[in-house]
Write an enzyme that holds these catalytic residues in place. Structure first.
Site, PDB file in Angstrom:
ATOM      1  N   ARG A 146      66.634  47.608  40.065  1.00 18.95           N
ATOM      2  CA  ARG A 146      67.340  48.057  41.331  1.00 18.95           C
ATOM      3  C   ARG A 146      67.889  49.502  41.193  1.00 18.95           C
ATOM      4  O   ARG A 146      68.442  49.635  40.530  1.00 18.95           O
ATOM      5  CB  ARG A 146      68.619  47.138  40.962  1.00 18.95           C
ATOM      6  CG  ARG A 146      68.764  45.680  41.324  1.00 18.95           C
ATOM      7  CD  ARG A 146      69.978  44.840  41.591  1.00 18.95           C
ATOM      8  NE  ARG A 146      71.279  44.734  42.549  1.00 18.95           N
ATOM      9  CZ  ARG A 146      72.149  44.898  43.004  1.00 18.95           C
ATOM     10  NH1 ARG A 146      72.939  43.916  41.457  1.00 18.95           N
ATOM     11  NH2 ARG A 146      72.527  44.746  43.633  1.00 18.95           N
ATOM     12  N   ARG A 179      77.214  47.376  38.495  1.00 27.69           N
ATOM     13  CA  ARG A 179      75.999  47.888  39.201  1.00 27.69           C
ATOM     14  C   ARG A 179      77.096  49.005  40.400  1.00 27.69           C
ATOM     15  O   ARG A 179      76.394  50.432  40.590  1.00 27.69           O
ATOM     16  CB  ARG A 179      75.146  47.261  40.024  1.00 27.69           C
ATOM     17  CG  ARG A 179      73.814  48.085  40.484  1.00 27.69           C
ATOM     18  CD  ARG A 179      73.182  47.864  40.760  1.00 27.69           C
ATOM     19  NE  ARG A 179      72.572  48.018  42.588  1.00 27.69           N
ATOM     20  CZ  ARG A 179      71.237  48.996  42.101  1.00 27.69           C
ATOM     21  NH1 ARG A 179      70.447  48.915  40.777  1.00 27.69           N
ATOM     22  NH2 ARG A 179      70.944  49.954  42.766  1.00 27.69           N
ATOM     23  N   ASP A 211      72.217  37.149  49.841  1.00 23.46           N
ATOM     24  CA  ASP A 211      73.869  36.749  49.012  1.00 23.46           C
ATOM     25  C   ASP A 211      74.543  34.992  48.767  1.00 23.46           C
ATOM     26  O   ASP A 211      75.128  34.559  48.406  1.00 23.46           O
ATOM     27  CB  ASP A 211      75.462  38.114  48.874  1.00 23.46           C
ATOM     28  CG  ASP A 211      75.115  38.666  48.177  1.00 23.46           C
ATOM     29  OD1 ASP A 211      74.258  38.697  47.683  1.00 23.46           O
ATOM     30  OD2 ASP A 211      75.814  40.087  48.419  1.00 23.46           O
ATOM     31  N   CYS A 271      73.643  43.256  37.780  1.00 21.08           N
ATOM     32  CA  CYS A 271      73.658  41.915  38.083  1.00 21.08           C
ATOM     33  C   CYS A 271      71.528  42.209  37.738  1.00 21.08           C
ATOM     34  O   CYS A 271      71.686  42.716  37.419  1.00 21.08           O
ATOM     35  CB  CYS A 271      72.955  41.229  39.541  1.00 21.08           C
ATOM     36  SG  CYS A 271      74.952  39.804  40.213  1.00 21.08           S
ATOM     37  N   LYS A 308      85.027  41.363  48.042  1.00 22.36           N
ATOM     38  CA  LYS A 308      84.835  42.008  47.235  1.00 22.36           C
ATOM     39  C   LYS A 308      83.665  43.310  46.892  1.00 22.36           C
ATOM     40  O   LYS A 308      84.861  44.264  47.416  1.00 22.36           O
ATOM     41  CB  LYS A 308      83.800  41.244  45.997  1.00 22.36           C
ATOM     42  CG  LYS A 308      83.125  42.035  44.942  1.00 22.36           C
ATOM     43  CD  LYS A 308      82.685  41.091  44.031  1.00 22.36           C
ATOM     44  CE  LYS A 308      81.099  40.926  44.641  1.00 22.36           C
ATOM     45  NZ  LYS A 308      80.165  42.081  43.981  1.00 22.36           N
ATOM     46  N   ASN A 309      83.656  42.909  48.234  1.00 25.83           N
ATOM     47  CA  ASN A 309      82.154  44.238  48.287  1.00 25.83           C
ATOM     48  C   ASN A 309      82.761  44.622  49.263  1.00 25.83           C
ATOM     49  O   ASN A 309      81.977  46.301  48.938  1.00 25.83           O
ATOM     50  CB  ASN A 309      80.629  43.665  48.714  1.00 25.83           C
ATOM     51  CG  ASN A 309      79.923  42.888  48.160  1.00 25.83           C
ATOM     52  OD1 ASN A 309      80.258  42.835  46.416  1.00 25.83           O
ATOM     53  ND2 ASN A 309      78.462  42.163  48.650  1.00 25.83           N
ATOM     54  N   ARG A 345      82.929  37.255  38.413  1.00 25.31           N
ATOM     55  CA  ARG A 345      82.791  38.216  38.358  1.00 25.31           C
ATOM     56  C   ARG A 345      83.011  38.644  40.185  1.00 25.31           C
ATOM     57  O   ARG A 345      83.808  39.362  40.917  1.00 25.31           O
ATOM     58  CB  ARG A 345      81.291  38.895  38.391  1.00 25.31           C
ATOM     59  CG  ARG A 345      81.059  39.637  37.120  1.00 25.31           C
ATOM     60  CD  ARG A 345      79.946  40.432  37.395  1.00 25.31           C
ATOM     61  NE  ARG A 345      80.030  40.500  38.783  1.00 25.31           N
ATOM     62  CZ  ARG A 345      79.039  41.238  38.824  1.00 25.31           C
ATOM     63  NH1 ARG A 345      77.396  41.012  38.429  1.00 25.31           N
ATOM     64  NH2 ARG A 345      78.417  42.085  39.616  1.00 25.31           N
ATOM     65  N   ILE A 369      64.799  41.003  50.438  1.00 26.63           N
ATOM     66  CA  ILE A 369      66.140  42.000  50.240  1.00 26.63           C
ATOM     67  C   ILE A 369      65.721  42.362  48.293  1.00 26.63           C
ATOM     68  O   ILE A 369      65.560  43.651  47.343  1.00 26.63           O
ATOM     69  CB  ILE A 369      67.171  41.905  49.983  1.00 26.63           C
ATOM     70  CG1 ILE A 369      66.911  41.305  51.336  1.00 26.63           C
ATOM     71  CG2 ILE A 369      68.214  43.097  50.067  1.00 26.63           C
ATOM     72  CD1 ILE A 369      67.305  42.718  52.196  1.00 26.63           C
TER      73      ILE A 369
HETATM   74  C1  UD1 Z   1      74.870  45.488  48.034  1.00 24.26           C
HETATM   75  C2  UD1 Z   1      75.962  44.380  47.146  1.00 24.26           C
HETATM   76  C3  UD1 Z   1      75.321  43.137  47.163  1.00 24.26           C
HETATM   77  C4  UD1 Z   1      74.071  42.831  47.820  1.00 24.26           C
HETATM   78  C5  UD1 Z   1      73.219  43.437  48.457  1.00 24.26           C
HETATM   79  C6  UD1 Z   1      72.014  43.515  49.213  1.00 24.26           C
HETATM   80  C7  UD1 Z   1      78.545  45.275  46.936  1.00 24.26           C
HETATM   81  C8  UD1 Z   1      78.857  45.726  45.504  1.00 24.26           C
HETATM   82  N1  UD1 Z   1      77.063  44.803  46.215  1.00 24.26           N
HETATM   83  O1  UD1 Z   1      74.040  45.641  46.774  1.00 24.26           O
HETATM   84  O2  UD1 Z   1      76.262  41.883  47.015  1.00 24.26           O
HETATM   85  O3  UD1 Z   1      73.127  41.766  47.677  1.00 24.26           O
HETATM   86  O4  UD1 Z   1      74.160  45.262  49.081  1.00 24.26           O
HETATM   87  O5  UD1 Z   1      73.329  43.527  50.919  1.00 24.26           O
HETATM   88  O6  UD1 Z   1      78.256  45.893  48.518  1.00 24.26           O
HETATM   89  N2  UD1 Z   1      67.182  50.174  46.221  1.00 24.26           N
HETATM   90  C9  UD1 Z   1      66.730  50.715  45.938  1.00 24.26           C
HETATM   91  N3  UD1 Z   1      67.041  52.168  46.243  1.00 24.26           N
HETATM   92  C10 UD1 Z   1      68.137  52.545  46.023  1.00 24.26           C
HETATM   93  C11 UD1 Z   1      69.077  51.655  45.987  1.00 24.26           C
HETATM   94  C12 UD1 Z   1      68.250  49.979  46.637  1.00 24.26           C
HETATM   95  O7  UD1 Z   1      64.813  50.306  45.341  1.00 24.26           O
HETATM   96  O8  UD1 Z   1      68.218  53.504  45.550  1.00 24.26           O
HETATM   97  C13 UD1 Z   1      66.813  48.570  46.713  1.00 24.26           C
HETATM   98  C14 UD1 Z   1      67.286  47.485  45.551  1.00 24.26           C
HETATM   99  O9  UD1 Z   1      66.861  47.936  44.967  1.00 24.26           O
HETATM  100  C15 UD1 Z   1      66.864  46.356  47.085  1.00 24.26           C
HETATM  101  C16 UD1 Z   1      67.208  46.825  47.935  1.00 24.26           C
HETATM  102  O10 UD1 Z   1      67.540  48.404  47.924  1.00 24.26           O
HETATM  103  O11 UD1 Z   1      65.641  45.652  46.437  1.00 24.26           O
HETATM  104  C17 UD1 Z   1      68.617  46.211  48.811  1.00 24.26           C
HETATM  105  O12 UD1 Z   1      69.277  47.000  47.386  1.00 24.26           O
HETATM  106  P1  UD1 Z   1      71.770  47.644  48.114  1.00 24.26           P
HETATM  107  O13 UD1 Z   1      71.309  47.105  49.770  1.00 24.26           O
HETATM  108  O14 UD1 Z   1      71.088  48.893  47.393  1.00 24.26           O
HETATM  109  O15 UD1 Z   1      72.180  46.635  47.183  1.00 24.26           O
HETATM  110  P2  UD1 Z   1      73.211  47.187  46.660  1.00 24.26           P
HETATM  111  O16 UD1 Z   1      74.164  48.121  47.051  1.00 24.26           O
HETATM  112  O17 UD1 Z   1      72.579  47.047  45.112  1.00 24.26           O
END
Ligand code: UD1
Length: 419
Positions: A121, A92, A304, A116, A23-24, A396, A326
């Protein structure tokens, strides 16, 4: 119509299953089809709610989308560069559309994301990254507005590795004139898959999967045919399901090289793995040995799989500690597991799990994608019936999980939820 899943636990899993496409990985790659006009063909795209949402976003922008066995996008007719709240709020990851629109149109209007409920986030790293590339960002009425007429290569330094921001910046930079260097980039296999797809489209990318990624801007991109990598999180979830029931399952299409930290923890728990040809046999132990886990960016242990492992460790022979580094607020499964008889206390970002003799089925409420999977897994081990409410979260991100589990001998069915 709301649905719930009823699991009658206590049966060791046995049989064979095949891991679906990731999915990701699929989400950003499907979105990348915006970046060049033409007909794209994607294979091994899982049949999931988030994928349907992505198809909806692409169609809303004007693309022609067919989603049967093969996912086909003709992005030639795309004329809009605005993604509405109606679609973005459901997922998201739709915010990744920003980088793709910037690459194709040099402008984008994208609603701030929902997704989620995992604590705060924010998307500050995405926006900061775009600004390094000369994109002017403003916000009004809940929309992020990007003016990228002055897009150019640049040095992007993230405060910490983020998967989404790395993907968004990768997409925005491949047509930015000059060189872009992304430092402190996330290293997840899904980023490598996106870079592989973009490279096939004509992009020049070096270092995907490493901390520093270098991109040389190209003038144009062309459509591709691409096969999505297997879903390491689904694979890990089924390994845990086999382990918690003390069962033995044969898994096909397992990306073992992407699961090193996960398989290591399972080995510590007492799980044995045997590789024969392309198949992997997972042999659950009689007793689960407790382990300590800290979630980390890849190649560390994935957040995850934190919730499924919490379920597994509730019946371990001793005390385990899981630390979540995380996401904040990623312990919504804990009060529900306690309803099943688990002994868990939360201390800040850590969960202290004391193994109990066994779990007892009860009604529980899922509140996000991965915790819904963890509750089903707990249900597989619990005596009696566990009813997991609000199962739409599961849909999802897990392709027909109950069918796959049923074929492995689990007693699980989906029924209508009355409220
Ligand atoms: C992706 C995955 C999700 C997984 C996560 C971490 C997808 C669609 N989803 O989510 O399944 O759990 O990686 O492996 O691929 N953050 C900030 N500012 C930002 C961006 C992120 O503070 O601009 C923080 C987030 O709140 C979180 C951390 O960074 O605490 C990691 O987020 P991120 O790696 O960006 O996760 P996603 O891409 O949302």
């Amino acid at each position: 119509m709301l649905e719930k899943m009823i699991v009658e636990g206590g049966r060791p899993l046995s049989g064979e299953m095949t891991v679906s496409g990731s999915k990701n990985s699929a989400l950003p790659i499907l979105i990348a089809s915006i970046m060049a006009p033409g007909r794209f063909e994607f294979h091994d795209v899982p049949d999931l709610m988030d994928i349907h949402t992505t198809a909806g976003i692409l169609s809303e922008l004007g693309a022609e989308v067919e989603n049967h066995k093969t996912f086909i996008v003709d992005s030639t007719p795309i004329a809009s560069y605005e993604a509405s709240w109606e679609l973005v709020r459901k997922m998201r990851a739709s915010f990744l559309i920003m980088g793709a629109l910037i690459a194709r149109f040099r402008k984008a209007r994208v609603s701030l994301p929902g997704g989620c409920e995992l604590g705060l986030r924010p998307v500050d790293q995405h926006l900061k990254g775009f600004e390094y590339l000369g994109v002017k960002i403003s916000e009004e009425h809940g929309l992020v507005i990007a003016d990228a007429t002055g897009l150019h290569g640049g040095k992007v330094v993230f405060d910490f590795p983020t998967v989404g921001a790395t993907e968004n910046l990768l997409m925005a930079s491949v047509t930015a004139p000059g060189e872009t260097v992304i430092q402190n980039a996330a290293r997840e296999p899904e980023i490598v898959d996106l870079a592989r797809a973009l490279t096939a489209m004509g992009a020049r990318i070096e270092g995907a999967g490493e901390e520093t990624i270098r991109i040389q801007g190209v003038q144009s991109l062309s459509p591709i045919t691409h096969k999505i990598i297997p879903d390491r999180i689904e694979a890990g979830t089924f390994m845990v399901a086999a382990a918690i029931t003390g069962g033995t399952i044969i898994m096909n299409n397992v990306p073992t090289t992407m699961l090193v930290s996960v398989m290591e923890k399972l080995r510590e728990c007492g799980v044995r793995f045997e590789e024969t040809g392309d198949a992997l046999t997972v042999i659950g132990p009689k007793k689960i040995t407790p382990v300590d886990i800290e979630t980390l960016p890849y190649p560390g242990f994935p957040t995850d799989l934190q919730a499924p492992f919490t379920s597994l460790l509730t019946i371990a022979d001793g005390t385990s500690i899981i630390s979540e580094t995380i996401f904040e607020k990623r312990f919504a499964h804990v009060p529900e597991l306690i309803r099943l008889g688990a002994d868990i206390t939360i201390d800040g970002r850590s969960a202290v799990i004391k193994g109990t003799g066994g779990l007892l089925g009860a009604p529980v409420m899922s509140s996000d994608l991965r915790n819904s999977a963890s509750l089903i897994i707990a249900g597989l081990a619990a005596r009696g019936a566990t009813e997991v409410y609000r199962i739409y979260h599961l849909d999802r991100g897990y392709e027909r999980m109950e069918e796959k589990l049923s074929r492995l001998g689990a007693v699980i069915r989906r029924v209508r939820q009355d409220d």
